[in-house]
Motif scaffolding. Sequence first.
Motif, mmCIF file in Angstrom:
data_model
loop_
_atom_site.group_PDB
_atom_site.id
_atom_site.type_symbol
_atom_site.label_atom_id
_atom_site.label_comp_id
_atom_site.label_asym_id
_atom_site.label_seq_id
_atom_site.Cartn_x
_atom_site.Cartn_y
_atom_site.Cartn_z
ATOM 1 N N LEU A 171 -5.202 16.053 -9.110
ATOM 2 C CA LEU A 171 -4.623 16.264 -8.075
ATOM 3 C C LEU A 171 -5.025 17.697 -7.517
ATOM 4 C CD1 LEU A 171 -1.160 14.714 -8.012
ATOM 5 C CD2 LEU A 171 -3.070 13.734 -7.546
ATOM 6 N N ASN A 226 -6.235 18.687 -3.600
ATOM 7 C CA ASN A 226 -6.086 17.191 -3.047
ATOM 8 C C ASN A 226 -4.980 18.070 -1.922
ATOM 9 O OD1 ASN A 226 -7.428 15.476 -4.351
ATOM 10 N ND2 ASN A 226 -5.694 14.538 -5.118
ATOM 11 N N GLY A 227 -5.329 17.250 -0.777
ATOM 12 C CA GLY A 227 -4.110 17.531 0.437
ATOM 13 C C GLY A 227 -2.891 16.822 -0.190
ATOM 14 N N GLU A 257 -0.651 15.161 1.098
ATOM 15 C CA GLU A 257 -0.372 13.493 1.808
ATOM 16 C C GLU A 257 -1.051 12.856 0.751
ATOM 17 O OE1 GLU A 257 -1.088 12.662 5.646
ATOM 18 O OE2 GLU A 257 0.550 13.657 6.314
ATOM 19 N N VAL A 258 -2.375 12.988 0.126
ATOM 20 C CA VAL A 258 -3.022 12.507 -0.992
ATOM 21 C C VAL A 258 -2.249 12.374 -2.058
ATOM 22 C CG1 VAL A 258 -5.063 12.370 -2.145
ATOM 23 C CG2 VAL A 258 -5.262 12.742 0.331
ATOM 24 N N SER A 259 -1.815 13.673 -2.483
ATOM 25 C CA SER A 259 -1.230 13.727 -4.004
ATOM 26 C C SER A 259 0.313 12.990 -3.804
ATOM 27 C CB SER A 259 -0.685 15.177 -3.947
ATOM 28 O OG SER A 259 -1.840 16.066 -4.137
ATOM 29 N N ALA A 270 0.897 10.178 -1.995
ATOM 30 C CA ALA A 270 0.638 8.470 -2.039
ATOM 31 C C ALA A 270 0.241 8.172 -3.815
ATOM 32 C CB ALA A 270 -0.733 8.453 -1.549
ATOM 33 N N VAL A 271 -0.377 9.305 -4.368
ATOM 34 C CA VAL A 271 -0.668 9.067 -5.916
ATOM 35 C C VAL A 271 0.798 9.085 -6.840
ATOM 36 C CG1 VAL A 271 -1.637 10.084 -8.061
ATOM 37 C CG2 VAL A 271 -2.787 9.979 -5.871
ATOM 38 N N ILE A 325 6.462 9.814 2.004
ATOM 39 C CA ILE A 325 5.395 10.826 2.016
ATOM 40 C C ILE A 325 5.919 12.328 2.347
ATOM 41 C CG2 ILE A 325 3.386 11.656 2.559
ATOM 42 C CD1 ILE A 325 2.759 9.341 0.923
ATOM 43 N N ASN A 332 -7.171 16.364 8.959
ATOM 44 C CA ASN A 332 -7.979 16.047 7.591
ATOM 45 C C ASN A 332 -7.884 17.256 6.333
ATOM 46 O OD1 ASN A 332 -9.310 13.619 9.108
ATOM 47 N ND2 ASN A 332 -9.820 15.326 10.544
ATOM 48 N N HIS A 388 -12.435 17.575 3.524
ATOM 49 C CA HIS A 388 -12.906 17.571 5.056
ATOM 50 C C HIS A 388 -13.030 18.920 5.465
ATOM 51 C CE1 HIS A 388 -13.201 16.693 9.516
ATOM 52 N NE2 HIS A 388 -13.248 15.679 9.259
#
Length: 223
Positions: free
Chosen positions: A46, A49-50, A52-54, A56-57, A67, A141, A145
């Motif tokens: 992670l 990572n952003g 939100e991505v983390s 979700a994981v 989230i 993003n 990004h």
Amino acid sequence: MTQLPAAVLFDMDGTLVDTEPYWMIAESELVHSWGGTWTHDDGLTLVGNGLEVSAAVLQSRGVDLDIATIINKLTDRVTEQLAEVGVPWRPGAQELLRSVRDARIPTALVTMSFRRMAEQIASYIPFEPFDTIVAGDEVENPKPHPEAYLAAAQRLGVQASAAVAIEDSLGGLAAAVAAGTIAIGVPHMVPLPESGDHTIWPTLDGRTIEDLRALAEQRAGDR
């Protein structure tokens, strides 16, 4: 002639401050509280990572929260550790930042942490460190990004191609390169590959604005 670098854009977690272990503790505690398992290697995936991505994981590992709630819980736990333990600065980071500020070159903090945490970190620096902050809750993003770096350059009124960006993670370095900056990778928790698209410095310890100027001028000549 435009001075080089026109600005210096600093990542935060892992670049200026060694907060990645704090994030890993927060992630592990949260997953374990829901009966799941979380290892050091999981945490490494992670890095950069952003949020939100983390988040979700973490959901996929059994954390049954939305989230936004996961992000707030992680951020709260990290800010608690910062208050309790203090800010673990990366070697040479604060000194380089001071050197850039003394040279009156614009600076930005470009982080995927949320603004409240970025402002907390900035408040611990014993001088005015940044002209602007671009935080993870202010971009659509996340890194890798380039949006955050492009936004920072725009706010400072400079071309991204004339700005140096300093990163420690694969995703962050990819974002800096994609934005067209003069990108420097300073490996910390994860190794970073050598590439013609960026420069690797093993550490910021001993680096000054003169090193950044020399690199920016060299890169401008290469282009």
